[in-house]
Motif scaffolding. Structure first.
Motif, PDB file in Angstrom:
ATOM      1  N   TYR A  66       0.899  -1.484   0.269  1.00  0.00           N
ATOM      2  CA  TYR A  66      -0.183   0.108   0.024  1.00  0.00           C
ATOM      3  C   TYR A  66       0.545   1.261   0.120  1.00  0.00           C
ATOM      4  O   TYR A  66       1.706   1.488   0.033  1.00  0.00           O
ATOM      5  N   LYS A  67       0.113   2.381  -0.240  1.00  0.00           N
ATOM      6  CA  LYS A  67       1.396   3.711  -0.498  1.00  0.00           C
ATOM      7  C   LYS A  67       1.332   4.094   0.808  1.00  0.00           C
ATOM      8  O   LYS A  67      -0.234   4.421   1.747  1.00  0.00           O
ATOM      9  N   ALA A  68       2.423   4.272   1.186  1.00  0.00           N
ATOM     10  CA  ALA A  68       2.851   4.543   3.002  1.00  0.00           C
ATOM     11  C   ALA A  68       2.503   5.731   2.993  1.00  0.00           C
ATOM     12  O   ALA A  68       1.587   6.096   4.376  1.00  0.00           O
ATOM     13  N   SER A  69       2.388   6.758   2.365  1.00  0.00           N
ATOM     14  CA  SER A  69       1.531   7.860   3.152  1.00  0.00           C
ATOM     15  C   SER A  69      -0.159   8.079   3.396  1.00  0.00           C
ATOM     16  O   SER A  69      -0.455   8.333   4.107  1.00  0.00           O
ATOM     17  N   GLU A  70      -0.177   7.286   2.330  1.00  0.00           N
ATOM     18  CA  GLU A  70      -2.118   6.657   2.500  1.00  0.00           C
ATOM     19  C   GLU A  70      -2.115   6.355   4.247  1.00  0.00           C
ATOM     20  O   GLU A  70      -2.910   6.689   4.839  1.00  0.00           O
ATOM     21  N   VAL A  71      -1.258   5.742   4.729  1.00  0.00           N
ATOM     22  CA  VAL A  71      -1.556   4.225   5.024  1.00  0.00           C
ATOM     23  C   VAL A  71      -1.147   5.118   6.555  1.00  0.00           C
ATOM     24  O   VAL A  71      -2.194   4.876   8.005  1.00  0.00           O
ATOM     25  N   ASP A  72      -0.127   6.404   6.416  1.00  0.00           N
ATOM     26  CA  ASP A  72       0.314   6.838   7.855  1.00  0.00           C
ATOM     27  C   ASP A  72      -1.466   7.838   7.654  1.00  0.00           C
ATOM     28  O   ASP A  72      -1.414   8.508   8.853  1.00  0.00           O
ATOM     29  N   TRP A  73      -1.605   8.592   7.016  1.00  0.00           N
ATOM     30  CA  TRP A  73      -2.743   9.603   6.841  1.00  0.00           C
ATOM     31  C   TRP A  73      -3.552   9.089   7.730  1.00  0.00           C
ATOM     32  O   TRP A  73      -4.066   9.439   8.788  1.00  0.00           O
ATOM     33  N   ALA A  74      -3.968   8.176   7.874  1.00  0.00           N
ATOM     34  CA  ALA A  74      -5.441   7.306   8.269  1.00  0.00           C
ATOM     35  C   ALA A  74      -5.177   6.774   9.211  1.00  0.00           C
ATOM     36  O   ALA A  74      -5.832   7.037  10.093  1.00  0.00           O
ATOM     37  N   LEU A  75      -3.842   6.041   9.757  1.00  0.00           N
ATOM     38  CA  LEU A  75      -3.125   6.283  11.219  1.00  0.00           C
ATOM     39  C   LEU A  75      -3.434   7.140  11.668  1.00  0.00           C
ATOM     40  O   LEU A  75      -4.190   7.387  13.420  1.00  0.00           O
ATOM     41  N   ASP A  76      -2.503   8.400  11.207  1.00  0.00           N
ATOM     42  CA  ASP A  76      -2.666   9.729  12.158  1.00  0.00           C
ATOM     43  C   ASP A  76      -4.636  10.468  12.812  1.00  0.00           C
ATOM     44  O   ASP A  76      -4.599  10.846  13.865  1.00  0.00           O
ATOM     45  N   ARG A  77      -4.896  10.335  11.435  1.00  0.00           N
ATOM     46  CA  ARG A  77      -6.858   9.987  11.207  1.00  0.00           C
ATOM     47  C   ARG A  77      -7.355   9.570  12.548  1.00  0.00           C
ATOM     48  O   ARG A  77      -7.986  10.432  13.868  1.00  0.00           O
ATOM     49  N   LEU A  78      -7.022   8.185  12.676  1.00  0.00           N
ATOM     50  CA  LEU A  78      -7.845   7.190  13.312  1.00  0.00           C
ATOM     51  C   LEU A  78      -6.754   7.542  15.144  1.00  0.00           C
ATOM     52  O   LEU A  78      -8.149   7.023  15.649  1.00  0.00           O
TER      53      LEU A  78
END
Length: 104
Positions: A66-78
């Protein structure tokens, strides 16, 4: 010699046909305008993230996952949502404790 020329013409014809079919199917190489830096197509609501939002969350696939920046963004939001909910729970527990003390 004539056979080799015939094979070459057939290969050029087949290649041209494949090119035209692929062009018709996949478009004319039109590009979408780039998205602004730091944004993603991965979507979560601004507030009130539910379990269904997380279950429906999809990330862009890359060559190695997966695209790491998208996963990082989602984890930050959660993570922010969890912190916010914990603050609300702590506040409500404090209010409940104060009302119990006042009632005694």
């Amino acid at each position: 010699m004539l056979t080799a020329l015939l094979y070459l013409l057939v290969m050029v014809f087949v290649g041209a046909m494949l090119f035209f079919v692929a062009s018709a199917v996949f478009g004319r190489s039109e590009e979408l305008s780039p998205i602004p830096p730091g944004t993603t197509f991965t979507a979560l609501p601004v507030a009130g993230v539910t379990g269904n939002h997380v279950r429906e969350l999809r990330f862009q696939q890359t060559l190695r996952g997966y695209k790491a920046s998208e996963v990082d963004w989602a984890l930050d939001r959660l993570g922010g949502e969890i912190d916010s909910l914990r603050e609300k729970v702590a506040y409500l527990e404090e209010v409940a404790a104060q009302s119990r003390k006042a009632g005694d």
